[in-house]
Design a protein around this motif. Structure first.
Motif, short mmCIF file in Angstrom:
data_model
loop_
_atom_site.label_atom_id
_atom_site.label_comp_id
_atom_site.label_asym_id
_atom_site.label_seq_id
_atom_site.Cartn_x
_atom_site.Cartn_y
_atom_site.Cartn_z
N ARG A 164 -8.47 -1.07 3.89
CA ARG A 164 -8.55 -0.10 4.97
C ARG A 164 -7.29 -0.20 5.81
O ARG A 164 -6.89 -1.27 6.24
N ILE A 166 -5.48 1.41 9.15
CA ILE A 166 -5.69 2.24 10.33
C ILE A 166 -4.32 2.61 10.87
O ILE A 166 -3.53 1.74 11.24
N LEU A 167 -4.08 3.88 10.88
CA LEU A 167 -2.81 4.35 11.39
C LEU A 167 -2.83 4.17 12.90
O LEU A 167 -3.76 4.58 13.58
N TRP A 168 -1.83 3.54 13.41
CA TRP A 168 -1.85 3.30 14.85
C TRP A 168 -0.48 3.56 15.44
O TRP A 168 0.50 3.71 14.76
N GLN B 111 5.01 -4.67 3.90
CA GLN B 111 4.22 -5.79 4.40
C GLN B 111 4.01 -5.72 5.91
O GLN B 111 2.99 -6.13 6.43
N GLY B 113 3.60 -3.12 7.50
CA GLY B 113 2.74 -1.99 7.84
C GLY B 113 3.44 -0.65 7.92
O GLY B 113 2.81 0.36 8.22
N VAL B 166 0.75 1.15 9.98
CA VAL B 166 -0.69 0.96 9.82
C VAL B 166 -1.03 -0.50 10.05
O VAL B 166 -0.17 -1.38 9.95
N GLU B 167 -2.27 -0.69 10.39
CA GLU B 167 -2.81 -2.04 10.46
C GLU B 167 -3.81 -2.16 9.33
O GLU B 167 -4.72 -1.31 9.21
N VAL B 168 -3.64 -3.18 8.52
CA VAL B 168 -4.51 -3.33 7.36
C VAL B 168 -5.69 -4.20 7.75
O VAL B 168 -5.53 -5.30 8.28
N LEU B 169 -6.89 -3.68 7.49
CA LEU B 169 -8.10 -4.46 7.75
C LEU B 169 -8.55 -5.09 6.45
O LEU B 169 -8.79 -4.40 5.47
N PHE B 170 -8.71 -6.38 6.46
CA PHE B 170 -9.10 -7.08 5.26
C PHE B 170 -10.62 -7.14 5.16
O PHE B 170 -11.33 -6.91 6.12
#
Lengths: 488, 599
Positions: A164, A166-168, B111, B113, B166-170
């Motif tokens: 997942r 999340i574009l921020w 990496q 983001g 982006v922030e990747v959620l693991f």
């Protein structure tokens, strides 16, 4: 290359303490053998002895790891720069770094996220797998199965999991910014707090980004961000205090005229300053007597410094964090807090420490259920302690900037109406006359719409006719303060 | 820019689609140019790492690359590059591919983001160099443990360079207690102002509606308190006798208090005190209650509550007593502070309200030391003399301890009402207490006050006090002067006579009216030490001589006759024998001589 200790393993068993070194040793062997196998597979024919030897070593290492973990299989995964076996991070040193890199590189290129080795794996099984795998890769993508299972058994690969993302970033919608950045900040800080509580030492890379986003997002939108201080969800938890302290610190730094880089730095200092609050609470809870409590504070402080020393670097950034921790029990007037004997400083604390101490204590007073104060009460307490515990100029700055009734405070007016302080007062002299959004009429009925009361307004005789009677605990009225500010 | 989480394919997913077969030449050229640009960027980074930023090699290479970039940006306002783990794409065409994750520019950005990197037209060489320096950093270096590409770009504030990050959620993040959705939901998913989270449990009181979630009643404790009290008749029920129904009725009765309900409310309130939960904000409750009662002009109920508070504070001990006393102090303060002062004054001056209740209230207010100055001020605003006197009586014990409470309130401009009560208080206090106020009050515009002061000092004043009051001999008010003369006559001391002589020599007294002259001369005549001076006075042309007021001269003659001066007969004869003397005076002198002869 810094040592990286175990990651939390919520699923399969972690290696027992006594077998940890054995695990790391076997892990290193596994990495080196696996990387050679993967590299060789693309260089040599499958009949080459190099491949067979490598496969045998891989199988042996895999079986060894299964035995250490007492599991029927092990699963190799990779995430960012780390490699895991059964969700336990493998220790990577200078010797195994290149193996680790090569494995990750290769698997990423092949879109392989997991490799599972059964306890019964043997070298020849791996070699035959490679043959099938090469054939598998030759197929068009749409014909490749999601999980490729070798017909010889003992070995399975799975593609990289869809992550997942999340574009921020700071958008044009300030409310959206506040919600998203705050949520991510909470998430990230919670990870760090978990690590700290479990005595793990990992870099906090990444959290700085969120702080920078906060700096950008709260420019001109402080009322939204101040309302976040009333987020009730995680009251009392360390994560809650860390995040809120960071936000308030950035707001105060901005008010003090510090530039954006310093604001972000201060937010970072605030995070480290509060990171060990949970441990401190736990230690104090177990301490009996004054001396034990002193020791608990001191030991927690040393733990925090020790944690910071793990990431030692000769940068201003690091130095500020270290200083703020070191001066944590250092009053503004130089006297030691909590009566630490023979520990009187001859200088006032660093400005960063002064700012962070003030904002952290405000958040602690307002959010800690054992000490819960209403915001205006906390500010009045600071006013009394200005000059001793806190820098009076900073106290004044805080009060003037957020008002004696900060944004988000629930108040009751002399008209009987109840509402939320919605905006800052107009003019420094009106610090106790903010703009209030009415929520309940004098009969206690909810009022719809956007009815605002400017308490600095004057009547026909030139006198203010509205005033705040008292502040109210929002939880007593079941009002979700952040919702008022952040909802669409 | 949407904030919805979006699922993206994992790293190293399917190869980018092949470019369309028929691309325009211009686009192909541009793509080619971008590809060459990327090669130039990589080379610049390698040169920078190898030689450093100041080296000529670097400046040459970066200058060339920048020129290339400028050319691209001349054709394209925004150069938007897609970032994949091992590739960088431009308009879906791969312009850079590198599988060595250690060195790959693509992987480094991915990496961190970055998913889209935009270079805007107008990008300066300086900014471009800054970007290159960031991309050249090895973030494994301890100096950059907390940094990444994004944070450094932010620090350098590169205006012409933008990123989609982006922030990747693991997966493990989904298992956490605090999740992204959880926080977002907590912030925004609530409706109708209702918290998304359950309200806190415990004993809570909604002051407006007076509902009680849960009440823990320690009946034995409350009963013990009541037994120990000398409870007044105001109490109608015991607190523990309140039923749930009563409490519900109380809840409804908030805005329509009558006497009975007020008492019940009071009982419930007292119950809270008996339980003594410091977190209940009883001071705020009190404030609210006071407002309600004042609004409805229920002074009796208000007094009853305060009386009970006082009695309870005496019944308990230790910490509870401290708390109760603090509540009482807060309650009394609440009664009269700010805008409530007007309301309470209105009640106190209301003739229809029983005086006894007012006395009670004033008495309760006087128990709060912080209100003493207010009470002093109140004297001037109370219309009933009895109430003013009552306040004065209440203040007396405090003034005995600390007279300074009153000192600051008294001046030449103090109202007569307050000054009167002050004099009343002075009567009951030692002279030394108010001695220093005498000069101030003696210049009070109201002659009544001045006279009253003289009466006050009559029996108490020391010799030195006389020096303070003598200036009243010049007072405009006759009664004041007479009062002082009577005072002096009573004292008849050496110092007193000395003062009179001084006044006489200044010519102050002899021009006054008859009664005063008689008093003055009578005093002087009694002063045997002053006989020579008195004789000189008589012989003085001012008095016995042809000038001077006739009446005064006559009085002097009479005084002389009554004195024991040995020369008095001779002096009277001289006056009587003057040929041009006033006839009436001559007759008086002759009569006096005859009287003396007879004696």
């Amino acid at each position: 290359m810094s040592d990286i200790l175990e990651a939390p393993a919520p699923g399969p068993q972690r290696p027992e303490d006594g077998r940890r070194e054995e695990f790391y040793s076997s892990g290193s062997s596994f990495l080196s053998a696996f990387s050679i196998l993967l590299k060789s597979a693309f260089m040599y024919d499958l009949s080459n002895q190099t491949i067979h030897d490598a496969a045998a070593r891989v199988a042996e290492a895999a079986r060894s790891l299964c035995a250490i973990l007492n599991e029927p299989s092990i699963t190799y995964t990779h995430s960012k720069d780390l490699s895991f076996v059964n969700r336990t991070v493998l220790r990577v040193n200078a010797n195994t770094y290149c193996f680790n890199t090569l494995i990750r590189e290769t698997l990423l290129r092949l879109n392989i996220g997991e490799c599972t080795f059964e306890r019964t794996i043997e070298g020849p099984m791996l070699v035959s797998f490679l043959a099938e795998f090469q054939h598998h890769l030759a197929l068009p993508e749409e014909r490749r199965s999601e999980v490729f299972r070798s017909s010889s058994g003992g070995f399975t690969i799975a593609p990289v999991k869809r992550q997942r993302e999340i574009l921020w970033g700071v958008t044009s919608d300030p409310k959206e910014n506040a919600v998203n950045i705050c949520a991510l900040l909470y998430l990230y800080v919670d990870r760090i707090v978990d690590q700290v509580d479990q005595d793990q030492k990992k870099p906090t890379k990444g959290v700085k980004r969120f702080l920078q986003q906060v700096v950008d997002a709260c420019a001109g939108q402080e009322h939204l961000w101040l309302s976040l201080l009333f987020l009730d969800s995680y009251r009392g938890q360390t994560t809650d205090q860390v995040v809120k302290s960071a936000i308030l610190t950035i707001i105060l730094a901005r008010a003090a005229g510090l530039d954006r880089n310093h604001q972000a730095d201060l937010g970072y200092v605030a995070i480290y300053y509060n990171l060990f609050n949970g441990k401190l609470r736990s230690a104090l809870g177990q301490a009996e007597g004054h001396v034990e409590r002193l020791l608990a504070r001191r030991n927690t402080l040393f733990s925090a410094l020790d944690y910071l020393m793990t990431f030692f670097s000769l940068t201003d950034d690091w130095a500020r964090r270290a200083i703020s921790l070191f001066e944590r029990y250092h009053r503004f007037d130089g006297e030691p807090i909590h009566g630490l004997p023979g520990y009187r400083f001859r200088w006032p604390p660093h400005l960063y420490t002064q700012i962070v101490a003030l904002t952290s204590e405000f958040v602690a007073l307002v959010s800690d259920p054992t000490r819960a104060m209403l915001p205006d009460e906390a500010l009045r307490l600071f006013h009394q302690q200005a000059g001793t515990l806190y820098n009076p100029a900073l106290v004044k700055l805080l009060v003037n900037h957020i008002g004696i009734y900060p944004i988000g405070s629930m108040v009751e007016l002399n008209t009987g109406e109840r509402g939320v302080v919605y905006d800052l007062p107009k003019g420094a002299t009106n610090f106790n006359k903010p703009i209030v959004k009415v929520l309940f009429d004098p009969q206690g009925r909810r009022v719809g719409g956007d009815e605002l009361r400017d308490l600095s307004a004057l009547d026909g005789q030139g006198k203010p006719y509205l005033r705040i009677l008292r502040s109210i605990d929002p939880s007593a009225t079941s009002t979700n303060i952040p919702f008022l500010f952040l909802s669409a | 820019m949407s904030s919805e989480p979006r699922d993206t394919p994992g790293a190293g997913a399917a190869s980018p689609p092949s470019p369309p077969p028929h691309r325009k030449d211009a686009e192909n050229t541009l793509v080619q140019a971008v590809a060459e640009l990327m090669v130039g960027i990589e080379k610049s980074i390698r040169t920078l790492v190898q030689f450093g930023p100041e080296h000529q090699n670097f400046t040459t290479v970066v200058g060339r690359t920048y020129k290339h970039l400028d050319g691209v940006l001349a054709k394209e306002e925004v150069l938007s590059l897609g970032i994949e783990p091992f590739r960088i794409t431009y308009t879906d065409t791969v312009v850079l591919e590198d599988f060595e994750i250690d060195k790959s520019l693509c992987y480094k950005l991915y990496q961190d983001g970055v998913r889209v990197l935009r270079l805007l037209r107008g990008l300066s060489l300086k900014e471009f160099s800054e970007l290159l320096s960031i991309l050249a950093i090895d973030f494994r270096n301890p100096q950059y443990l907390d940094e990444d590409t994004i944070t450094l770009m932010w620090k350098r504030d590169l205006e012409r360079i933008q990123c989609d990050v982006v922030e990747v959620l693991f997966e493990e993040d989904e298992q956490r207690t605090i999740t992204y959705e959880g926080v977002v939901s907590g912030l925004t998913a609530s409706t109708d102002l209702v918290s998304a989270h359950p309200p806190r449990g415990g004993h809570r009181e909604d002051i407006d509606s007076l509902t009680f979630d849960r009440i823990e009643l320690d009946s034995a404790k409350v009963e013990a308190v009541f037994r120990s009290l000398d409870t007044p008749d105001l109490l109608e029920q015991k607190v523990y006798g309140l039923s749930e129904h009563d409490r519900e009725q109380l809840a409804k009765a908030t805005h329509s208090l009558d006497a009975g309900q007020a008492h019940k409310l009071m009982h419930v309130f007292i119950y809270h005190i008996a339980e003594l939960r410091p977190d209940e904000r009883i001071d705020l409750y009190l404030s609210r209650l006071v407002d309600q009662l004042l609004e409805q002009r229920k002074l009796k109920e208000l007094v009853a509550i305060l009386v009970l508070l006082q009695q309870f504070s005496n019944a308990f001990q230790g910490r509870k007593q401290e708390l109760l006393r603090s509540f009482l102090a807060e309650a009394t303060l609440a009664v009269i502070e700010g805008e409530r002062r007007t309301a309470i004054l209105s009640l106190l001056n209301d003739q229809t309200i029983e005086t006894q209740e007012k006395h009670y209230l004033l008495g309760l207010l006087s128990t709060n030391p912080r209100l003493l100055p207010t009470l002093i001020d109140l004297i001037e605003e109370l219309r009933q003399p009895a109430l003013r006197r009552a306040v004065a009586d209440l203040l007396l014990p405090h003034l005995r301890r600390d007279f300074s409470l009153l000192t600051g309130k008294l001046s030449a401009k103090t109202s007569t009402l307050l000054a009167s009560e002050a004099l009343y208080l002075f009567e009951k206090l030692p002279f030394v207490t108010y001695r220093r106020l005498l000069p101030t009050l003696l210049s009070h515009p109201d002659p009544f006050i001045r006279r009253a002061l003289l009466t006050l000092v009559e029996n108490n004043a020391s010799e030195e006090c006389l020096a303070l009051v003598v200036p009243l001999l010049e007072d405009a008010d006759r009664e004041v002067r007479l009062a002082l003369l009577k005072l002096l006559k009573k004292r008849s001391s050496t110092q007193c006579h000395e003062l009179l002589w001084q006044q006489l020599e200044r010519g102050v007294l002899y021009e006054r009216d008859d009664r005063e002259r008689r008093l003055v001369l009578g005093l002087l005549a009694a002063d045997e030490t002053r006989h020579p001076q008195l004789r000189d006075f008589f012989l003085s042309r001012k008095l016995i001589g042809s000038s001077g007021v006739l009446e005064t001269r006559i009085r002097l003659a009479e005084a002389l006759a009554a004195s024991t001066l040995p020369d008095k007969v001779a002096m009277l004869k001289e006056v009587a024998g003057r040929r041009l003397e006033n006839k009436d005076l001559k007759i008086v002198c002759e009569n006096l001589l005859r009287t003396i002869d007879h004696v």
